[in-house]
Write a protein that holds these residues in place. Structure first.
Motif, short mmCIF file in Angstrom:
data_model
loop_
_atom_site.label_atom_id
_atom_site.label_comp_id
_atom_site.label_asym_id
_atom_site.label_seq_id
_atom_site.Cartn_x
_atom_site.Cartn_y
_atom_site.Cartn_z
N VAL A 20 65.72 -4.99 -25.58
CA VAL A 20 64.29 -5.17 -25.83
C VAL A 20 63.91 -4.44 -27.10
CG1 VAL A 20 63.69 -5.47 -23.38
CG2 VAL A 20 63.72 -3.18 -24.37
N SER A 21 62.70 -4.69 -27.58
CA SER A 21 62.20 -4.02 -28.78
C SER A 21 60.80 -3.48 -28.50
CB SER A 21 62.14 -4.99 -29.97
OG SER A 21 63.41 -5.55 -30.21
N VAL A 22 60.36 -2.55 -29.33
CA VAL A 22 59.01 -2.02 -29.20
C VAL A 22 58.00 -3.16 -29.38
CG1 VAL A 22 57.30 -0.46 -30.19
CG2 VAL A 22 59.68 0.28 -29.97
N GLY A 23 57.05 -3.26 -28.47
CA GLY A 23 56.06 -4.33 -28.52
C GLY A 23 56.35 -5.48 -27.57
N GLY A 48 59.60 -1.48 -13.85
CA GLY A 48 58.17 -1.72 -13.93
C GLY A 48 57.85 -2.82 -14.92
N SER A 49 56.57 -3.17 -15.02
CA SER A 49 56.12 -4.20 -15.94
C SER A 49 55.18 -3.60 -16.97
CB SER A 49 55.40 -5.32 -15.18
OG SER A 49 56.24 -5.89 -14.21
N GLY A 50 55.13 -4.20 -18.15
CA GLY A 50 54.23 -3.73 -19.18
C GLY A 50 54.75 -4.02 -20.56
N THR A 51 54.21 -3.31 -21.54
CA THR A 51 54.60 -3.48 -22.94
C THR A 51 55.43 -2.27 -23.37
OG1 THR A 51 52.57 -4.70 -23.40
CG2 THR A 51 53.76 -3.82 -25.29
N VAL A 52 56.56 -2.55 -24.03
CA VAL A 52 57.44 -1.47 -24.49
C VAL A 52 56.76 -0.71 -25.62
CG1 VAL A 52 59.69 -0.88 -25.46
CG2 VAL A 52 59.48 -2.80 -23.85
N SER A 53 56.47 0.58 -25.38
CA SER A 53 55.79 1.38 -26.39
C SER A 53 56.74 2.28 -27.16
CB SER A 53 54.70 2.25 -25.74
OG SER A 53 55.27 3.11 -24.76
#
Length: 580
Positions: A20-23, A48-53
């Motif tokens: 994965v990448s940031v964002g 978990g779920s969400g946006t990679v920060s």
């Protein structure tokens, strides 16, 4: 929210790939990293779920259970409800504006003027294009090699588009473009060794705007898959051609095979970059001598696992164990044709078949490497008369301590000292034949004759040990060799070898270089010989020791070999030189 490494089933593992990448927006159970250990390769899912920060690890890092892998900005139902309410509000507002449009023509015109003015201001804020040299980012290792340059001069690139494929023993890393623009100069090439912070490319930026010339990642993937399939098919056809040519008569097949199998370094690198496999798997393939481009991957996206490499080796061994296997294995191992049919006693006479010892069987593949080494042997004589007198004086004292002092201890010490003064003889030639790896310490292999055959234990750090300690270790290792009690560690790591025939007789012989070493010293029986004394103008009896130095001519030339052998002869004639 922190996403941590779960129980891996091992104490630690290496990050082979970050998926994965940031964002990126991910959901629970989406794979985020690929971890590899000596036992297995594991894709770690998100908890978990969400946006990679933020990504907290890099390719090549070692992680354990509980290590934080990345941080997420968790999404919520409330946020989505708010978004829906905002969309609804915007929709209602648009309806209202549409109804009042006729009543407010002046306001609409004003809004259009404001939007045009903002567009002009935005465009004026864009920086002018400029050419700039960019350094390599932190690669996670001290030094790495360039496997592939993925762009050319004149190409238009986007920010974060991959420019180089860099490989080290720990990882394979794609170096992204720091800006969008046009490539004006590439300062490195495939095969170069690079370090962190080294300047590698000149890009004329396009003001930070991403261009549309470079294809998206999704559109590139089918092309890469198609290229990989084509590469594997070509490799399979080549292997088939090799098999067909090997069945022809030896005189016809040998030149053909040499021509077909010869690949340039660029072709080898191209084949390797098409393979989807982690560093640990690539290292395993190299250790087993497996062409990894021939291995079919069983994981997602045809990624090759260690199990796939083992399965390939197992299948290959089963294929070569059929009726024609002995002939093909013999040719592959030694380059010699199969034995003729010796069943006719009237031609060949009576024949008895004896099994080789286990040690002899194990030694044959190693000895076959000598077929590929251009070896030369340098001969010399050392006057050890005075050294033998010294040994005689010390022998009784050493014997009282339970130590057997032979001339071999002096030879080991003198040779180790000579190797430190002539380090080229204490080296290994690189696989690509472009470098030598010089050893900083001398691990001296000592050939010992046993009932099962010749075995070579190793005296570690011989250059830093005295003659007494060397004599002790020679006795211990020889006893272990004869009693079959040597450990694997005591048989590994030699940088140079001495093969002494002691008092077995003979004058000179040609010892075989033990690859990957580049030299071996053979010692024959010392004999009394007449030597001319120029001062007294008469012959004197002297104890002369024959020396036979075999060396790999790719690394060592004849002049260096002569100087090195003569230097050892002088040290043995007067060991006090070592103190200087």
């Amino acid at each position: 929210m922190e996403i941590k490494a779960p129980d891996l089933g091992v104490e630690s593992a290496e990050v082979s790939e970050i998926m994965v990448s940031v964002g990126d927006k991910i959901t629970e159970n989406d794979n985020i990293v690929l971890l590899e250990s000596d036992k297995a390769a594991v894709e770690v899912p998100s908890s978990g779920s969400g946006t990679v920060s933020k990504i907290m690890v890099s390719v090549g890092d070692t992680v354990t259970e509980g290590t934080v892998l990345l941080e997420l900005e968790a999404g919520s139902e409330a946020e989505s409800d708010t978004a829906e309410e905002q969309e609804s509000t915007q929709s209602d507002a648009q309806d209202t504006d549409a109804k009042d449009a006729k009543a407010q023509p002046v306001d609409e015109a004003d809004q259009e003027d404001e939007q045009q003015q903002e567009a002009v201001e935005d465009s004026s804020d864009e920086p002018e294009a400029e050419s700039k040299t960019y350094p390599l980012p932190d690669l996670g290792v001290d030094e790495a090699g360039i496997a592939e340059v993925m762009v050319s001069v004149g190409d238009t690139v986007e920010a974060d588009q991959s420019l180089l494929l860099v490989e080290s023993d720990k990882a394979s890393v794609e170096v992204p473009s720091p800006v969008a623009g046009t490539v004006e100069e590439i300062m490195v090439a495939a095969g170069d060794s690079i370090v962190n912070g080294q300047d590698f490319i000149v890009i004329k930026s396009s003001g930070g705007k991403k261009t549309q010339a470079a294809p998206k990642k999704d559109s590139v993937q089918p092309a890469k898959t198609e290229q990989k399939t084509a590469s594997k098919q070509a490799a399979a056809n080549q292997a088939k051609n090799n098999d067909q040519s090997s069945s022809a008569p030896a005189a016809q097949s040998k030149p053909a095979n040499t021509q077909v199998n010869k690949l340039s370094e660029q072709q080898v690198n191209a084949k390797m970059t098409d393979v989807y496999a982690g560093p640990a798997v690539r290292k395993l393939a190299r250790q087993l001598g497996v062409d990894i481009t021939q291995v079919e991957g069983s994981a997602l996206n045809e990624r090759i696992l260690k199990e796939d490499v083992f399965d390939y080796v197992k299948a290959h061994m089963q294929t070569t164990s059929g009726a024609a296997a002995p002939s093909s294995n013999t040719v592959a191992a030694s380059g010699l044709p199969s034995l003729p049919d010796m069943s006719k006693e009237d031609i060949w006479g009576e024949i008895e078949t004896q099994d080789l010892s286990r040690l002899q069987k194990v030694s044959i593949p190693q000895l076959n490497y000598n077929t590929y080494l251009p070896q030369v042997t340098q001969f010399d004589l050392s006057d050890i008369t005075e050294t033998e007198k010294l040994r005689g004086e010390l022998k009784g004292e050493f014997k009282a301590q339970g130590i057997g002092l032979t001339i071999l201890a002096f030879i080991v010490k003198a040779t180790a000292y000579a190797l430190m003064q002539h380090p080229k003889f204490n080296s290994h030639l690189s696989d690509d034949n472009t470098q030598i790896h010089i050893r900083k310490t001398v691990n001296m292999g000592i050939a010992v004759a046993t009932d099962d055959g010749l075995i070579v234990p190793v005296i570690k750090d011989a250059q830093s040990k005295g003659i007494k300690q060397i004599a002790i270790e020679i006795g211990e290792l020889a006893a272990k060799a004869r009693d079959k009690k040597l450990t694997a560690k005591e048989l590994q790591g030699a940088s140079f070898t001495i093969s002494s025939q002691g008092n077995l007789g003979g004058t000179y012989f040609t010892p075989l270089v033990n690859w990957p070493q580049v030299g071996i010293l053979g010692v024959s029986e010392a004999t009394m010989q007449p030597r001319w004394d120029a001062e007294k103008e008469k012959f004197k009896p002297r104890l002369m020791l024959p020396l036979s130095l075999s060396y790999d001519h790719r690394v060592i030339n004849g002049a260096d070999a002569a100087v090195f052998t003569r230097y050892i002869a002088k040290l043995l004639a007067d060991p006090r030189r070592i103190l200087l």
